[in-house]
Enzyme design. Sequence first.
Site, PDB file in Angstrom:
ATOM      1  N   THR A  43       0.833  -1.213   0.000  1.00  0.00           N
ATOM      2  CA  THR A  43       0.000   0.000   0.000  1.00  0.00           C
ATOM      3  C   THR A  43       0.865   1.260   0.000  1.00  0.00           C
ATOM      4  O   THR A  43       0.683   2.149  -0.836  1.00  0.00           O
ATOM      5  CB  THR A  43      -0.908   0.007   1.256  1.00  0.00           C
ATOM      6  OG1 THR A  43      -1.599  -1.236   1.305  1.00  0.00           O
ATOM      7  CG2 THR A  43      -1.888   1.154   1.242  1.00  0.00           C
ATOM      8  N   VAL A  44       1.816   1.333   0.920  1.00  0.00           N
ATOM      9  CA  VAL A  44       2.611   2.558   1.053  1.00  0.00           C
ATOM     10  C   VAL A  44       3.739   2.599   0.017  1.00  0.00           C
ATOM     11  O   VAL A  44       3.930   3.606  -0.671  1.00  0.00           O
ATOM     12  CB  VAL A  44       3.179   2.700   2.482  1.00  0.00           C
ATOM     13  CG1 VAL A  44       3.955   4.005   2.618  1.00  0.00           C
ATOM     14  CG2 VAL A  44       2.061   2.645   3.520  1.00  0.00           C
ATOM     15  N   LYS A  86       6.231   1.985  12.716  1.00  0.00           N
ATOM     16  CA  LYS A  86       6.163   2.335  14.152  1.00  0.00           C
ATOM     17  C   LYS A  86       6.503   1.162  15.050  1.00  0.00           C
ATOM     18  O   LYS A  86       7.076   1.329  16.120  1.00  0.00           O
ATOM     19  CB  LYS A  86       4.776   2.862  14.524  1.00  0.00           C
ATOM     20  CG  LYS A  86       3.622   1.917  14.183  1.00  0.00           C
ATOM     21  CD  LYS A  86       2.749   2.516  13.133  1.00  0.00           C
ATOM     22  CE  LYS A  86       1.846   1.503  12.480  1.00  0.00           C
ATOM     23  NZ  LYS A  86       1.147   2.049  11.333  1.00  0.00           N
ATOM     24  N   GLU A 114       8.712  10.179   9.722  1.00  0.00           N
ATOM     25  CA  GLU A 114       7.500  10.997   9.867  1.00  0.00           C
ATOM     26  C   GLU A 114       6.221  10.176   9.717  1.00  0.00           C
ATOM     27  O   GLU A 114       5.233  10.386  10.416  1.00  0.00           O
ATOM     28  CB  GLU A 114       7.528  12.124   8.817  1.00  0.00           C
ATOM     29  CG  GLU A 114       6.419  13.125   8.939  1.00  0.00           C
ATOM     30  CD  GLU A 114       6.432  13.850  10.281  1.00  0.00           C
ATOM     31  OE1 GLU A 114       7.296  14.696  10.478  1.00  0.00           O
ATOM     32  OE2 GLU A 114       5.566  13.553  11.125  1.00  0.00           O
ATOM     33  N   VAL A 136       4.087   7.881  12.732  1.00  0.00           N
ATOM     34  CA  VAL A 136       3.100   8.337  13.717  1.00  0.00           C
ATOM     35  C   VAL A 136       2.078   9.229  13.021  1.00  0.00           C
ATOM     36  O   VAL A 136       2.434  10.239  12.417  1.00  0.00           O
ATOM     37  CB  VAL A 136       3.767   9.135  14.862  1.00  0.00           C
ATOM     38  CG1 VAL A 136       2.721   9.556  15.886  1.00  0.00           C
ATOM     39  CG2 VAL A 136       4.854   8.310  15.528  1.00  0.00           C
ATOM     40  N   ASP A 179      -1.572  -0.590  18.460  1.00  0.00           N
ATOM     41  CA  ASP A 179      -1.074   0.315  17.423  1.00  0.00           C
ATOM     42  C   ASP A 179      -0.920   1.736  17.994  1.00  0.00           C
ATOM     43  O   ASP A 179       0.102   2.401  17.788  1.00  0.00           O
ATOM     44  CB  ASP A 179      -2.056   0.290  16.238  1.00  0.00           C
ATOM     45  CG  ASP A 179      -1.670   1.265  15.150  1.00  0.00           C
ATOM     46  OD1 ASP A 179      -0.644   1.026  14.483  1.00  0.00           O
ATOM     47  OD2 ASP A 179      -2.388   2.275  14.963  1.00  0.00           O
ATOM     48  N   LYS A 197       2.692   4.144  18.581  1.00  0.00           N
ATOM     49  CA  LYS A 197       2.868   5.533  18.141  1.00  0.00           C
ATOM     50  C   LYS A 197       3.088   6.451  19.352  1.00  0.00           C
ATOM     51  O   LYS A 197       3.934   7.347  19.320  1.00  0.00           O
ATOM     52  CB  LYS A 197       1.645   5.987  17.339  1.00  0.00           C
ATOM     53  CG  LYS A 197       1.482   5.191  16.039  1.00  0.00           C
ATOM     54  CD  LYS A 197       0.116   5.405  15.424  1.00  0.00           C
ATOM     55  CE  LYS A 197      -0.097   4.532  14.208  1.00  0.00           C
ATOM     56  NZ  LYS A 197      -1.497   4.489  13.771  1.00  0.00           N
TER      57      LYS A 197
HETATM   58  N1  LIG Z   1      -0.957   1.244   5.174  1.00  0.00           N
HETATM   59  C1  LIG Z   1      -0.974   2.385   5.839  1.00  0.00           C
HETATM   60  O1  LIG Z   1      -1.907   3.166   5.754  1.00  0.00           O
HETATM   61  C2  LIG Z   1       0.189   2.750   6.730  1.00  0.00           C
HETATM   62  C3  LIG Z   1       0.171   3.992   7.413  1.00  0.00           C
HETATM   63  C4  LIG Z   1       1.262   4.365   8.203  1.00  0.00           C
HETATM   64  C5  LIG Z   1       2.338   3.491   8.316  1.00  0.00           C
HETATM   65  N2  LIG Z   1       2.305   2.296   7.658  1.00  0.00           N
HETATM   66  C6  LIG Z   1       3.468   1.394   7.804  1.00  0.00           C
HETATM   67  O2  LIG Z   1       4.093   1.234   6.529  1.00  0.00           O
HETATM   68  C7  LIG Z   1       4.660  -0.050   6.433  1.00  0.00           C
HETATM   69  C8  LIG Z   1       4.121  -0.762   5.197  1.00  0.00           C
HETATM   70  O3  LIG Z   1       2.723  -0.892   5.307  1.00  0.00           O
HETATM   71  P1  LIG Z   1       1.811  -1.351   4.067  1.00  0.00           P
HETATM   72  O4  LIG Z   1       0.403  -1.118   4.494  1.00  0.00           O
HETATM   73  O5  LIG Z   1       2.298  -0.732   2.820  1.00  0.00           O
HETATM   74  O6  LIG Z   1       2.108  -2.921   4.062  1.00  0.00           O
HETATM   75  P2  LIG Z   1       1.779  -3.976   2.897  1.00  0.00           P
HETATM   76  O7  LIG Z   1       0.763  -3.435   1.964  1.00  0.00           O
HETATM   77  O8  LIG Z   1       1.524  -5.270   3.576  1.00  0.00           O
HETATM   78  O9  LIG Z   1       3.170  -4.080   2.102  1.00  0.00           O
HETATM   79  C9  LIG Z   1       4.285  -4.753   2.617  1.00  0.00           C
HETATM   80  C10 LIG Z   1       5.292  -4.912   1.491  1.00  0.00           C
HETATM   81  O10 LIG Z   1       6.467  -5.520   2.031  1.00  0.00           O
HETATM   82  C11 LIG Z   1       6.887  -6.557   1.146  1.00  0.00           C
HETATM   83  N3  LIG Z   1       7.608  -7.563   1.925  1.00  0.00           N
HETATM   84  C12 LIG Z   1       7.160  -8.359   2.915  1.00  0.00           C
HETATM   85  N4  LIG Z   1       8.139  -9.140   3.375  1.00  0.00           N
HETATM   86  C13 LIG Z   1       9.233  -8.860   2.644  1.00  0.00           C
HETATM   87  C14 LIG Z   1      10.574  -9.339   2.626  1.00  0.00           C
HETATM   88  N5  LIG Z   1      10.988 -10.296   3.461  1.00  0.00           N
HETATM   89  N6  LIG Z   1      11.430  -8.795   1.727  1.00  0.00           N
HETATM   90  C15 LIG Z   1      11.036  -7.836   0.870  1.00  0.00           C
HETATM   91  N7  LIG Z   1       9.780  -7.324   0.845  1.00  0.00           N
HETATM   92  C16 LIG Z   1       8.902  -7.838   1.723  1.00  0.00           C
HETATM   93  C17 LIG Z   1       5.612  -7.108   0.533  1.00  0.00           C
HETATM   94  O11 LIG Z   1       5.922  -7.758  -0.679  1.00  0.00           O
HETATM   95  P3  LIG Z   1       4.807  -8.394  -1.644  1.00  0.00           P
HETATM   96  O12 LIG Z   1       3.948  -7.249  -2.099  1.00  0.00           O
HETATM   97  O13 LIG Z   1       5.586  -8.993  -2.774  1.00  0.00           O
HETATM   98  O14 LIG Z   1       4.066  -9.402  -0.816  1.00  0.00           O
HETATM   99  C18 LIG Z   1       4.808  -5.817   0.341  1.00  0.00           C
HETATM  100  O15 LIG Z   1       5.116  -5.222  -0.886  1.00  0.00           O
HETATM  101  C19 LIG Z   1       4.359  -0.755   7.760  1.00  0.00           C
HETATM  102  O16 LIG Z   1       5.425  -0.581   8.651  1.00  0.00           O
HETATM  103  C20 LIG Z   1       3.135   0.007   8.269  1.00  0.00           C
HETATM  104  O17 LIG Z   1       3.011  -0.029   9.679  1.00  0.00           O
HETATM  105  C21 LIG Z   1       1.274   1.904   6.865  1.00  0.00           C
END
Ligand SMILES: NC(=O)c1ccc[n+]([C@@H]2O[C@H](COP(=O)([O-])OP(=O)(O)OC[C@H]3O[C@@H](n4cnc5c(N)ncnc54)[C@H](OP(=O)(O)O)[C@@H]3O)[C@@H](O)[C@H]2O)c1
Length: 437
Positions: free
Chosen positions: A14-15, A107, A131, A134, A203, A207
């Site tokens: 997603t991010v 976080k 940034e 949190v 969560d 934060k």
């Molecule tokens: N989503 C939000 O709104 C949000 C907001 C604030 C902070 N965050 C933080 O941002 C971070 C990412 O969140 P997200 O929502 O984007 O997560 P996500 O959609 O689950 O994406 C995780 C990514 O990491 C990759 N990945 C997993 N294990 C891996 C490994 N061993 N080696 C290389 N790549 C690997 C996955 O690959 P594949 O795609 O190939 O499976 C996927 O592309 C987290 O720390 C989260 O707490 C997210």
Amino acid sequence: MAEALRVGIAGLGTVGASVARVLRDKAAELTRQCGRDVIVTTVSARDPKRDRGVDLSAAKWFDDPIKMAQAADIDVFVELIGGDEGAARASVKAALEAGRHVVTANKALLAKHGVALAEIAEKRGVLLNYEAAVAGGIPVIKTMREAMAGNSVTRVFGILNGTCNYILTRMEAEGISFDECLKDAQRLGYAEADPTFDIEGHDTAHKLSILTSLAFGTRIAANDIYMEGISNISQADIRAAGDLGYRIKLLGVAQRTDSGIEQRVHPTMVPTASVIAQVHGVTNAVAIDTDILGELLLSGPGAGGNATASAVVGDIADIAKSRPGFQHGPVFGLPAKELRPYKKAQMRSHAGGYFIRLTVHDRIGVFAAIAKRMADNDISLESIVQHAVSGETDAQKTVILVTHETTEAAVRKAVDGITKDGHLTDKPQVIRIERAG
Ligand SMILES: NC(=O)c1ccc[n+]([C@@H]2O[C@H](COP(=O)([O-])OP(=O)(O)OC[C@H]3O[C@@H](n4cnc5c(N)ncnc54)[C@H](OP(=O)(O)O)[C@@H]3O)[C@@H](O)[C@H]2O)c1
């Protein structure tokens, strides 16, 4: 023009995919603002075949994010994998040790290993920017770390989890139960299939632990946070709160007290007229009380691809604008070695107002017995009323008490006493009241 800043993105979910898209779509703008190009040169995720919705064919693919972190052809390692151990921790550590700047939105990682990682960053003279970790898109880290120099923070509190705020907002607006709201939130993608982490406050606690460190110059202590989630909040609580001029929010609160620092996450009643009570749905907010500034409230989107990418790209741009030899500010506002040990204030000594909802047998003497237990524990009452609640039988009634400032210990003792007296037909509900402007 200076040489391009070479960015490696690990995690393209997603991010990560949103960050890659923003860096592509806003390339010209960023070049003008940073005085140099910002280019994604390498990427890593688990599945190299998955369509990320953005063309990444020009970037070199790494199966292993740790190898990418050590590669010579990046200046900034952007960790968007998630999780407090495994690939996220190992790759961030490897990048810092290799002298790469790091940007992360993680976080969980910072709550657990933030200080140790900050020490490596400081030793290597590189930046560790976070940034997005949190309150998503809200620039609270920069505000606290840079814009509030000289201020002494007395309290920082906020709505830090959009899922919980969404559920509480809908419960109030539509009069539906917690379970119904949660199911809907899951259907709409606002809550995970396993929502425990969000709704039980973990969560928010992660934060909050980062904000506490920034606010009070202490080492991060994410395991020392008092935590209650929102799963036991009922319509009876929400309606009674409304009648009394309050709204229920899940707050993370860190506060300096005479006996140490309180860190707590729990459902909280805030005055309906307060600014933080107007923060609805998935929106996040952070309020900071300081001696010079007074109360500052920042609110905005706390999650989602674009909002989070906005904060990540801001962090990358800061690195692009920095110049070699420029002394960067420390990760948590003070050099890691100078962060003081966290001195925990016991929850029992927490002072504040309390809302207490009791379901009691409808018989003579109950009111008087409740009032006596309060008086025996030196609790002064702002109000005690019998409150009609739907579903009540003739044999049971609801009594709502609102206390003046008292202590957690006194309230617990009084409520234990009332329970022992045998007047209750259901579990008592206790919700803390927070002062908010
Ligand atoms: N989503 C939000 O709104 C949000 C907001 C604030 C902070 N965050 C933080 O941002 C971070 C990412 O969140 P997200 O929502 O984007 O997560 P996500 O959609 O689950 O994406 C995780 C990514 O990491 C990759 N990945 C997993 N294990 C891996 C490994 N061993 N080696 C290389 N790549 C690997 C996955 O690959 P594949 O795609 O190939 O499976 C996927 O592309 C987290 O720390 C989260 O707490 C997210």
